[in-house]
Structures are given as C-alpha cells and as structure tokens.
Motif scaffolding. Structure first.
Motif, PDB file in Angstrom:
ATOM      1  N   LEU A 130     120.289 155.230  65.624  1.00  0.00           N
ATOM      2  CA  LEU A 130     119.979 156.224  66.655  1.00  0.00           C
ATOM      3  C   LEU A 130     120.961 156.105  67.818  1.00  0.00           C
ATOM      4  N   THR A 180     124.336 157.426  67.000  1.00  0.00           N
ATOM      5  CA  THR A 180     124.333 158.897  67.001  1.00  0.00           C
ATOM      6  C   THR A 180     124.446 159.435  68.425  1.00  0.00           C
ATOM      7  N   ALA A 181     123.808 158.723  69.332  1.00  0.00           N
ATOM      8  CA  ALA A 181     123.707 159.234  70.703  1.00  0.00           C
ATOM      9  C   ALA A 181     124.778 158.672  71.629  1.00  0.00           C
ATOM     10  N   ARG A 182     125.830 158.090  71.077  1.00  0.00           N
ATOM     11  CA  ARG A 182     126.761 157.378  71.952  1.00  0.00           C
ATOM     12  C   ARG A 182     127.519 158.285  72.924  1.00  0.00           C
ATOM     13  N   GLN A 183     127.512 159.596  72.651  1.00  0.00           N
ATOM     14  CA  GLN A 183     128.203 160.500  73.580  1.00  0.00           C
ATOM     15  C   GLN A 183     127.389 160.768  74.839  1.00  0.00           C
ATOM     16  N   LEU A 184     126.119 160.414  74.781  1.00  0.00           N
ATOM     17  CA  LEU A 184     125.264 160.686  75.931  1.00  0.00           C
ATOM     18  C   LEU A 184     125.636 159.809  77.118  1.00  0.00           C
ATOM     19  N   ASP A 185     125.232 160.267  78.274  1.00  0.00           N
ATOM     20  CA  ASP A 185     125.344 159.453  79.475  1.00  0.00           C
ATOM     21  C   ASP A 185     124.580 158.140  79.238  1.00  0.00           C
ATOM     22  N   THR A 201     122.719 156.247  80.992  1.00  0.00           N
ATOM     23  CA  THR A 201     121.317 156.145  81.445  1.00  0.00           C
ATOM     24  C   THR A 201     120.403 156.946  80.504  1.00  0.00           C
ATOM     25  N   ASP A 202     120.942 158.036  79.969  1.00  0.00           N
ATOM     26  CA  ASP A 202     120.156 158.821  79.012  1.00  0.00           C
ATOM     27  C   ASP A 202     119.986 158.065  77.693  1.00  0.00           C
ATOM     28  N   GLU A 210     117.230 155.620  78.239  1.00  0.00           N
ATOM     29  CA  GLU A 210     115.895 156.242  78.198  1.00  0.00           C
ATOM     30  C   GLU A 210     115.527 156.641  76.773  1.00  0.00           C
ATOM     31  N   LEU A 211     116.530 157.120  76.027  1.00  0.00           N
ATOM     32  CA  LEU A 211     116.277 157.522  74.638  1.00  0.00           C
ATOM     33  C   LEU A 211     115.879 156.298  73.809  1.00  0.00           C
ATOM     34  N   LYS A 223     114.382 153.692  74.990  1.00  0.00           N
ATOM     35  CA  LYS A 223     113.009 153.352  75.394  1.00  0.00           C
ATOM     36  C   LYS A 223     112.004 154.281  74.707  1.00  0.00           C
ATOM     37  N   TYR A 224     112.398 155.528  74.584  1.00  0.00           N
ATOM     38  CA  TYR A 224     111.511 156.470  73.912  1.00  0.00           C
ATOM     39  C   TYR A 224     111.342 156.089  72.433  1.00  0.00           C
ATOM     40  N   ALA A 225     112.460 155.717  71.804  1.00  0.00           N
ATOM     41  CA  ALA A 225     112.394 155.313  70.390  1.00  0.00           C
ATOM     42  C   ALA A 225     111.480 154.099  70.242  1.00  0.00           C
TER      43      ALA A 225
END
Lengths: 128, 195
Positions: A85, A88-93, A95-96, A99-100, A102-104
């Motif tokens: 996960l 996949t999300a490494r382009q995100l800021d 801090t996001d 949070e992602l 933490k959500y996972a």
C-alpha cells in the motif's frame, strides 16, 4: 497471547514508561483521553478491551502504531500488504501517506476488534 | 484498448448505475451515493484527521471493502469523490487500493474515475440537452452560463467539473472556463442581476 491480555499489557507498559520512564498516572491518561480513570484500570486488568476508537486515541497519544495493540502473531502476515500500500502511495505528500498508513492500520485493527467486549459505562459526558 | 474507448465504456457504466438506481436528475446527492454504497456492501469511513491533498481512498481486501473520505469536504467535492471511488469499486477492485489526490490525476485509471464520476453526476447527454434549451451553441458557453445551469439544475457537479465538460464538448474554448477562479463572485453577481 490473547488480544485482551496483550492490549492490557501494552497500555500498562506505555503508561508506566511514558516520557522516558517517568510514567503517568491512570487518572492523567484518562483525563487526556476524556474517559473515566477506572476505565484505564479496567483496560489494564483485562476486564475489557478498549473500543477501536479508544485504541486509535491511545496510539495517537503515545505516538505509536495501532498495531502495537494487536498481538504480533496476528499482524505478521499483513506486513507485506501494508508495504505494498505504501509503495503504491509513494507519490502522496508524506503527511498524507502517514495518515493513509494509520487508516490502513485502523481497518486491520477493526477487523480484529470485531465482536470484542467494549466498555459502555464510565465515560464522561462532553463538557459544554 | 484505446483510452477513449475505455472512457466511453466508463460513461456507459455510469449511465447504467444511474438507471439501476433511479437517478434521473443531474443532482446526485451524498445520500444517493450512500445508498448505492450500502447496496454494494461498501463501508464508508469519514477519517477525522486532516489530509493535505488526499480526498478519498478505496481499499478492498480481507479487512473489508471500504472507502475513506476526508472529513469536512464541501458537498460537491464530497459527492464527486464518492462517485470517483465508486468507479474504483466497480472496475479496479483487483488493485486492492486506490487513492484520490492531485499527484496521481494523470493516470488512465484515475482519469477514468473522473470521467465516470462526471457522467454519473451529470451525463453528457443531459448537459447537451440543457445547452440546447439555453440556446448555447459551439464556443458560446460563458462562465455565467454555468452559473445559470448550476442554479437551474441544482447539480452537484462542481463548477470545475462543469467547466471541463463544457470545454470537452466544445461549448467553450479550451481554458476559457477551467481557469476561472471566481465562481463564488460570479454567483453573487448573478444573484444581484436577478434582483
């Protein structure tokens, strides 16, 4: 180790070792979380397991992952999914991403906390 | 498959979802989408902590089928994000996770989600019909036209979404609407002229 005893031990350990071993009282922790002092005592003695939202609050308060409150043998196999996960999300800021993550973890913890006994009494009403 | 074919397929899918759920107007509400989510067993989590850019994320694994939505999104972006994530549920479940922010907006799957969401909220066919009723021809759509359209239809598709649609369907020249930043001011001005 069962979830109940694991959570109980973790809360006590985090509370007593808080601030480089200085520790904090059950009452102080309870005040910080907005709950009754005896609730912390009941968590630590395994009378009941904190709700998922309380676990989330505990994790944020102590600055630890929610996975700390899940027995390690139940989380090992999911580490790869979480890594995937985050890749996949490494382009995100950043801090996001945090949070992602933490959500996972919240989702995982929720699936493990389903059906566990949750506290119903002893909560303070919100101040007005 | 060509990108355009993929997008047309997604528009068809969006119209099918509208038909199956009795969505007849260009006003699709959060409640409408919550009902669709519930019927499909998608759990919604409004995340109470702040994101910088992230609006929503879809996850589907052994821990459930869930959509994360950023707390405090205004109505239109909330509805659009829900529609966007619905596309991921309907077509991209094999990926297990998708997220929606500005950094990945260029990817074909993400553009597809935007196309799907736009069609779900306000189908191109309905948009064209409204333009005809308003007697707006090629390149004649002005910012105030969209203000009027939004007012009359009460559509939940945002001005940004309407602008993209109007330019893509050649009712406006490229960038003539999508670069407008003063929609609120225009709305106020429009109110004044009506009084």
């Amino acid at each position: 180790m069962s979830l109940t005893s694991h959570v109980a031990a973790q809360i006590k350990e985090l509370r007593t070792s808080y601030n480089h071993g200085e520790g904090l009282s059950q009452e102080t922790l309870a005040n910080s979380l907005g709950i009754a002092a005896n609730t912390v005592s009941r968590w630590e003695t395994g009378v009941y397991v904190p709700s998922l939202h309380d676990v989330e609050k505990l994790a944020r308060f102590f600055g630890v992952s929610m996975m700390v409150f899940i027995p390690p043998e139940e989380t090992e196999e999911d580490d790869d999914n979480l890594k995937s996960l985050l890749r996949t999300a490494r382009q995100l800021d950043h801090t996001d991403i945090e949070e992602l993550r933490k959500y996972a973890e919240f989702r995982k913890a929720r699936s493990m906390y389903k059906g566990k006994k949750r506290p119903k009494a002893g909560r303070r009403s919100k101040k007005r | 498959m060509k990108a355009q074919t993929y997008y047309e397929d997604l528009k068809r899918l969006a119209r099918q979802v509208r038909a199956e759920n009795g969505l007849l107007l260009p006003r699709v509400t959060e409640r409408d989408l919550r009902n669709i989510y519930a019927r499909n067993g998608i759990e919604i989590d409004i995340w109470p902590y702040k994101f910088r850019n992230l609006r929503g994320a879809f996850m589907d694994d052994k821990f459930g089928t869930t959509v994360l939505l950023a707390k405090g999104l205004p109505q239109d972006p909330m509805v659009f994000t829900m529609a966007h994530e619905l596309k991921h549920f309907l077509t991209d479940r094999h990926l297990q996770v998708s997220y929606c922010d500005q950094s990945n907006a260029h990817k074909i799957l993400e553009i597809g989600a935007e196309v799907f969401a736009s069609e779900l909220l306000f189908p191109d066919g309905d948009f064209i019909k409204h333009m005809r009723e308003m007697k707006i021809g090629t390149y004649q759509c002005l910012p105030e036209t969209l203000v009027r359209l939004k007012r009359t239809t009460r559509t939940t598709l945002s001005y940004a979404g309407l602008s993209i649609k109007a330019e893509r369907l050649r009712y406006a020249r490229r960038d003539s609407l999508t670069k407008v930043k003063t929609w609120r001011k225009l709305e106020r001005a429009y109110n004044l002229t009506r009084q």
